[in-house]
Design a protein around this motif. Sequence first.
Motif, short mmCIF file in Angstrom:
data_model
loop_
_atom_site.label_atom_id
_atom_site.label_comp_id
_atom_site.label_asym_id
_atom_site.label_seq_id
_atom_site.Cartn_x
_atom_site.Cartn_y
_atom_site.Cartn_z
N GLY A 421 0.79 -1.23 0.00
CA GLY A 421 0.00 0.00 0.00
C GLY A 421 0.82 1.27 0.00
O GLY A 421 0.27 2.37 0.10
N THR A 422 2.16 1.15 -0.12
CA THR A 422 3.02 2.34 -0.17
C THR A 422 2.63 3.24 -1.35
O THR A 422 2.40 2.76 -2.46
N MET A 423 2.55 4.54 -1.10
CA MET A 423 2.21 5.51 -2.14
C MET A 423 3.47 6.29 -2.53
O MET A 423 4.22 6.74 -1.67
N ARG A 424 3.71 6.42 -3.85
CA ARG A 424 4.90 7.11 -4.33
C ARG A 424 4.53 8.48 -4.91
O ARG A 424 3.57 8.62 -5.66
N ALA A 425 5.33 9.49 -4.56
CA ALA A 425 5.16 10.82 -5.15
C ALA A 425 5.60 10.78 -6.61
O ALA A 425 6.61 10.16 -6.94
N THR A 426 4.85 11.43 -7.50
CA THR A 426 5.15 11.38 -8.93
C THR A 426 5.91 12.60 -9.45
O THR A 426 6.56 12.53 -10.48
N GLY A 427 5.78 13.73 -8.74
CA GLY A 427 6.36 14.97 -9.26
C GLY A 427 5.48 15.60 -10.33
O GLY A 427 5.86 16.61 -10.94
N ASP A 428 4.28 15.02 -10.57
CA ASP A 428 3.34 15.54 -11.56
C ASP A 428 2.22 16.31 -10.87
O ASP A 428 1.66 15.84 -9.87
N LYS A 433 -11.28 18.51 -10.95
CA LYS A 433 -12.51 19.29 -11.19
C LYS A 433 -13.67 18.34 -11.42
O LYS A 433 -13.62 17.51 -12.33
N ASP A 434 -14.67 18.43 -10.56
CA ASP A 434 -15.84 17.56 -10.65
C ASP A 434 -15.46 16.08 -10.66
O ASP A 434 -16.03 15.27 -11.40
N GLY A 435 -14.47 15.75 -9.85
CA GLY A 435 -14.05 14.36 -9.73
C GLY A 435 -13.13 13.87 -10.84
O GLY A 435 -12.67 12.72 -10.80
N GLU A 436 -12.86 14.70 -11.83
CA GLU A 436 -11.98 14.31 -12.93
C GLU A 436 -10.61 14.97 -12.76
O GLU A 436 -10.50 16.12 -12.31
N ILE A 437 -9.56 14.22 -13.12
CA ILE A 437 -8.19 14.69 -12.91
C ILE A 437 -7.59 15.12 -14.25
O ILE A 437 -7.59 14.36 -15.22
N PHE A 438 -7.04 16.35 -14.27
CA PHE A 438 -6.44 16.90 -15.48
C PHE A 438 -4.96 17.20 -15.24
O PHE A 438 -4.61 17.85 -14.25
N PHE A 439 -4.12 16.74 -16.14
CA PHE A 439 -2.68 16.92 -16.01
C PHE A 439 -2.27 18.36 -16.29
O PHE A 439 -2.68 18.94 -17.31
N LEU A 440 -1.49 18.95 -15.39
CA LEU A 440 -1.00 20.32 -15.57
C LEU A 440 0.45 20.36 -16.03
O LEU A 440 0.84 21.19 -16.83
N GLY A 441 1.25 19.48 -15.49
CA GLY A 441 2.67 19.45 -15.86
C GLY A 441 3.52 18.91 -14.74
O GLY A 441 3.06 18.70 -13.62
N ARG A 442 4.79 18.70 -15.05
CA ARG A 442 5.71 18.21 -14.03
C ARG A 442 6.18 19.35 -13.16
O ARG A 442 6.15 20.53 -13.55
#
Length: 1054
Positions: A421-428, A433-442
Amino acid sequence: MTLQELVHKAASCYMDRVAVCFDECNNQLPVYYTYKTVVNAASELSNFLLLHCDFQGIREIGLYCQPGIDLPSWILGILQVPAAYVPIEPDSPPSLSTHFMKKCNLKYILVEKKQINKFKSFHETLLNYDTFTVEHNDLVLFRLHWKNTEVNLMLNDGKEKYEKEKIKSISSEHVNEEKAEEHMDLRLKHCLAYVLHTSGTTGIPKIVRVPHKCIVPNIQHFRVLFDITQEDVLFLASPLTFDPSVVEIFLALSSGASLLIVPTSVKLLPSKLASVLFSHHRVTVLQATPTLLRRFGSQLIKSTVLSATTSLRVLALGGEAFPSLTVLRSWRGEGNKTQIFNVYGITEVSSWATIYRIPEKTLNSTLKCELPVQLGFPLLGTVVEVRDTNGFTIQEGSGQVFLGGRNRVCFLDDEVTVPLGTMRATGDFVTVKDGEIFFLGRKDSQIKRHGKRLNIELVQQVAEELQQVESCAVTWYNQEKLILFMVSKDASVKEYIFKELQKYLPSHAVPDELVLIDSLPFTSHGKIDVSELNKIYLNYINLKSENKLSGKEDLWEKLQYLWKSTLNLPEDLLRVPDESLFLNSGGDSLKSIRLLSEIEKLVGTSVPGLLEIILSSSILEIYNHILQTVVPDEDVTFRKSCATKRKLSDINQEEASGTSLHQKAIMTFTCHNEINAFVVLSRGSQILSLNSTRFLTKLGHCSSACPSDSVSQTNIQNLKGLNSPVLIGKSKDPSCVAKVSEEGKPAIGTQKMELHVRWRSDTGKCVDASPLVVIPTFDKSSTTVYIGSHSHRMKAVDFYSGKVKWEQILGDRIESSACVSKCGNFIVVGCYNGLVYVLKSNSGEKYWMFTTEDAVKSSATMDPTTGLIYIGSHDQHAYALDIYRKKCVWKSKCGGTVFSSPCLNLIPHHLYFATLGGLLLAVNPVWQFSTSGPIFSSPCTSPSEQKIFFGSHDCFIYCCNMKGHLQWKFETTSRVYATPFAFHNYNGSNEMLLAAASTDGKVWILESQSGQLQSVYELPGEVFSSPVVLESMLIIGCRDNYVYCLDLLGGNQK
């Protein structure tokens, strides 16, 4: 469930169906393997590995190969052992590969036979492996050995180490407290599937060990999402070192589908690749980075890849920011029905984490969408969290993505156990918004410009939506200039595009400069290569004011400039030989694209077919090809018949070794019958004096007891009268090291000598060879240094000024040091292509080439009594060559690889050799002495003191008497590959000194009688070259690409 179990399950149902197809795309029929063939070949390899591998701890086996028909069988064979496969990319930088293998503590590696020479050339001087090698079909198994102090992962106390450092190793990561006591342990026999490393573009590359439990859910879920059947054809688009390759391979082989593999070189040719994929083999599923897809160009994508009649059912894009919907729509041909997916993930949680299928309705819509394409939903077993700067999970707003899941866990670097269950940071960074995830950048894409925050990927997205821009990339050059690189068919639209960007971007986001390029450079993983873009921009600046051609001669000169610039050759290179081949001169796929871009920018138009010409032809043929495009109706200055056509497969032949470059002759040697008066200094304190007794006597340097014309450096007092002032450089703090303690280790005190840099000469690549210094009797001012480098170049350099006199391009890398012939008219040097080259000393022109059976890294030795040349080879033989009769006089098996060079001693007359097995021996044999590590350093004799000096892999410099008894040893700070050099102190005393070098870049000056330290100087790179001392000057090569001349200053000289 494991990866191999998935394949076996499919194979039991589709035994006679095609599993793998390899198409070389060279007008030969493709090769096909059925599932039965793949499984049988894998089982044979598994049995072979079980027979020859004695695993202690983690079961990992390296795989060093290029894409081919056997690739899936080899991977499957390793997995069935069971063991994890560790892909090593033959074309990646050797330093990165070595770091990766060393950090993994890799014990075994399978090397493709076709890659054996490259593997040995790149890694044999860095890896300490024994002679244990076993062959299996087209593979060779090597067993590697590493020093315990060099290995970060210690298996015996791994769990205890984890318990002690648990808080440190996962302090920045979230672990569910209820599961804190549940861990995944990589030491379990069936745990690991493969081992990779991150690209290192945002820091030091990390080792990632991937369990079957982490990757198998990806394969299972994609099979359902993509509806994979036995009728599908999947393309292996990714290199083995990029984890999406695992999905491509096992998605096909777990479904009864077929996997298509092509050579890496074909992936560089968009039109050819498109034809192979969609016309010849009808590929149905393609997984790629957006950059890789963009390389096809919008027109080819629309007409072939995403046309109405394309075979492509599924296109999954990932590994980079997904293209905007506007761009995506412009790529689709009318009537196209390909399903397009956005996949997202990180190597640290291999391979993919989320997926989103772009709805057909969205693709067909003409409405402009301001938001980027969403990341979609988590894949099977994956947990996705978005956290704010305080580390709290958020449901709305912006934050950083964290990935994991109960079994979606990998081991990073030296982790042996990791909590489930370890969670890794992505740097992303994303916005929810409204439950949807949108990529902004690294995180590293965020810059501050004109006082405001800016994500440079926003600039790229806006630019790419412009109709005139086929593809583009943005860099923050030197953290001061925002540069937009664009691929566009129309060079005249630059001003228009700039105005359009001003309309859609805030003022602080408008680029400083727009640069038109032919195609985007990308890494082996298919991502934008930012470092290459920065180099392109640097050249763009340099050429900006000079990009107008005045004629054919001007084109030739500028082509030579671009050639040298692209290949990182020094500007003082006199002239590129007409026959020079791009790939044979240090070029690669990325550099070829960069050269193509610069040429087309120079001539102001595209040059069809130029990339293929660059990759396969000489610079003269490239020039003629450009001329035919630019001035097709005129006669070209150089006709194609002037140059010999070369094939890629011929680049290791002696014909491809290039031609010499002339500036002025060093001496007036014309043929071997003419005896010239000169003195030669070379590694290991070797001095050759021919017709120079008067010269040496006049200087007070020659003992009457000197036999023949060969004298030892220790019989020469001080070569005086050739002094020059110091130019540059500074020694290390003189208080750092002073003398040797009783144990032979450096101790604190006052140095008796200082070293300063007089000059340095750039060779273009690493200098592992050692210098040969030739002093003409009647013109000592023209004393010359001969030395070669990894850039394939052999060069003659003025001893006092460092000015290049001539250069010669040989057929491969040069680590061998030159030796001079008895007549003085020739120098002899070994090469990685297995050839021993005899070159004319005054011009570099080839006189004779002798072929051995493996790479020649040993340096030649000349016998002054017979004129014979002695040299060793990696084929485990020593050779005696008569260069005047152009024949081999004798060949002797040494019982081990000869890396070091033969050493000839006249009194007594012994020929000494040293092997990688750690054995020092006299040929007769008279005696032998064994160290605790391999001997890469050649022995250095001191007849006046009856001593032999040599360095060893165990970090010590040894001194033995002529009977092989140890006199003293000195411990350096790293391994010693260099041969020591014994010489008289130039301060007028009779004190004998010893110069030596360790691989960490330190040059050591020792007192030869006791081994006491006199001085130490640290060069800016690793050192495998051996020093040569003349007067108060020391010449040595360094892996920072330079040859150095150091002044030795002592007493009142400081």
